[in-house]
Scaffold this motif. Structure first.
Motif, short mmCIF file in Angstrom:
data_model
loop_
_atom_site.label_atom_id
_atom_site.label_comp_id
_atom_site.label_asym_id
_atom_site.label_seq_id
_atom_site.Cartn_x
_atom_site.Cartn_y
_atom_site.Cartn_z
N ALA A 156 0.26 -1.35 0.14
CA ALA A 156 -0.14 0.26 -0.28
C ALA A 156 0.79 1.58 0.18
CB ALA A 156 -1.13 -0.11 1.22
N GLY A 157 1.53 1.09 1.14
CA GLY A 157 2.78 2.42 1.09
C GLY A 157 3.14 2.24 -0.22
N THR A 158 3.88 1.82 -1.24
CA THR A 158 4.36 1.65 -2.31
C THR A 158 3.91 1.97 -3.54
OG1 THR A 158 5.47 -0.43 -1.78
CG2 THR A 158 6.17 0.47 -3.90
N GLU A 159 2.61 1.53 -3.74
CA GLU A 159 1.91 2.36 -4.26
C GLU A 159 1.11 3.79 -4.15
OE1 GLU A 159 -2.42 3.31 -5.67
OE2 GLU A 159 -2.27 3.53 -3.87
N LEU A 160 1.58 4.69 -2.64
CA LEU A 160 0.75 5.20 -2.38
C LEU A 160 2.59 6.67 -3.21
CD1 LEU A 160 -0.65 7.67 -0.80
CD2 LEU A 160 0.94 6.74 1.53
N GLY A 207 11.32 -2.16 -1.37
CA GLY A 207 12.00 -1.90 -0.91
C GLY A 207 13.07 -0.28 -0.09
N GLY A 208 12.79 0.13 -1.27
CA GLY A 208 12.62 1.74 -1.90
C GLY A 208 11.76 2.30 -0.98
N ALA A 209 10.08 2.05 -1.51
CA ALA A 209 9.58 2.36 -0.29
C ALA A 209 9.14 2.91 0.85
CB ALA A 209 8.36 2.51 -1.54
#
Length: 327
Positions: free
Chosen positions: A268-272, A284-286
């Protein structure tokens, strides 16, 4: 009990020297704000954009600093490493620039994009069952051929190189209160922490690792590095199987808080970050942004915060899997 720093751990002076060592090849990465992302998070947030570095991650910093201190006989028979991708890409690129043969041993499940990128940079890529098998093969091949094994994170020169991210943060955001950083084997957060704490001991440093590959937390709990039998996470760039002998005690000195994130929160955080932040970061970066978005990291309203976006090497298959997990 906080572990003492081992003999030979990098110092603030080593990190300053590393900055000079890499300056000709690498430019500082920007710290940016995304207004749409801040609206979604409900707070200001600076993003340290290491995904815009050469080869798409922070990893060339450590690699170039390792090379700067390497003796001629360490380079004579080529270099070998173990990597899920980003470190291998960085070493392949840097070795190619110097015409040094590089072999990258990767687990079978490594990103096809990263495998091909390593080859495109000129490295020989060998695939083995999992991260444990990859390490065993790399050590044996180094012994058989005389190639030098370049650790992905557990080496003082590698850690000092990654610490240059911390020096840049201090220059770019002098009023900074808190830094949130992804954690795999611990090289990045150890280097950043050494740089930040030398200048501002009161600054808060928070590490975020995947619950499925919690190498540093496992080491903290055990009182030293332990092997994870089967690290498994969407954040493959953070899928180390063991914290480092150097990075573990350094982390105990410089990391104020360590949290683990479940897969759905990482997705969810990467998509955000992709949708609202407009940054094509790999999971991993997000993960630092994901920790804020999921309220896993609690921040004060007026806290001056930066999140390290450590890499952006994500292929389309990974993106589709990510989006299906986030929905």
């Amino acid at each position: 009990m906080t572990a003492p720093l081992p003999h030979g751990s990098p110092t603030a002076a080593d990190i300053a020297a590393a900055r000079k060592n890499i300056a000709a090849a690498l430019e500082p990465t920007p710290c940016l704000r995304s207004r749409p992302l801040e609206e979604r998070l409900g707070r200001p947030l600076w993003l340290k954009c290491e995904l815009l570095q050469r080869t798409g991650s922070f990893k060339p910093r450590g690699v170039l600093n390792w090379l700067a201190g390497a003796a001629p006989d360490e380079l004579a028979r080529g270099l070998i490493t173990v990597s899920a991708g980003n470190h291998g890409m960085a070493l392949a690129w840097a070795g190619g620039e110097r015409r040094i043969p590089v072999t990258v041993v990767m687990p079978e499940g490594a990103s096809a994009y990263k495998v091909e990128a390593c080859r495109d940079y000129g490295a020989e890529v060998l695939l083995h069952d999992d991260i444990h098998a990859a390490w065993a093969h790399a050590r044996q091949r180094a012994q058989d051929t005389g190639a030098t094994l370049v650790p992905p994170y557990d080496h003082p020169r590698i850690i000092a190189g990654q610490g240059t991210v911390g020096l840049e943060l201090l220059d770019q955001l002098p009023g900074l209160d808190t830094v949130i950083c992804p954690v795999g084997g611990g090289g990045l957060i150890s280097g950043i922490g050494l740089a930040l704490k030398a200048a501002k001991p009161q600054l808060r440093l928070i590490g975020v690792e995947p619950a499925g590959a919690a190498t540093l937390k496992s080491a903290w709990d055990a009182g030293g590095p332990v092997d994870l039998e089967k690290p498994a996470t969407l954040a493959t760039s953070l899928g180390a199987n063991r914290a480092g002998e150097c990075t573990y005690p350094i982390s105990r000195q410089v990391v104020d808080e360590l949290v683990a994130l479940e897969e759905d929160a990482i997705a969810a955080g990467t998509e955000l970050l992709l949708g609202s932040g407009k940054l094509y970061a790999e999971p991993g970066g997000a993960i630092a942004v994901a920790a804020i978005a999921s309220d896993t990291v609690i921040l004060g309203e007026d806290e001056y915060v930066a999140a390290v976006v450590s890499g952006g090497n994500m292929e389309k298959k990974e993106l589709l899997k990510l989006l299906s997990t986030a929905l």
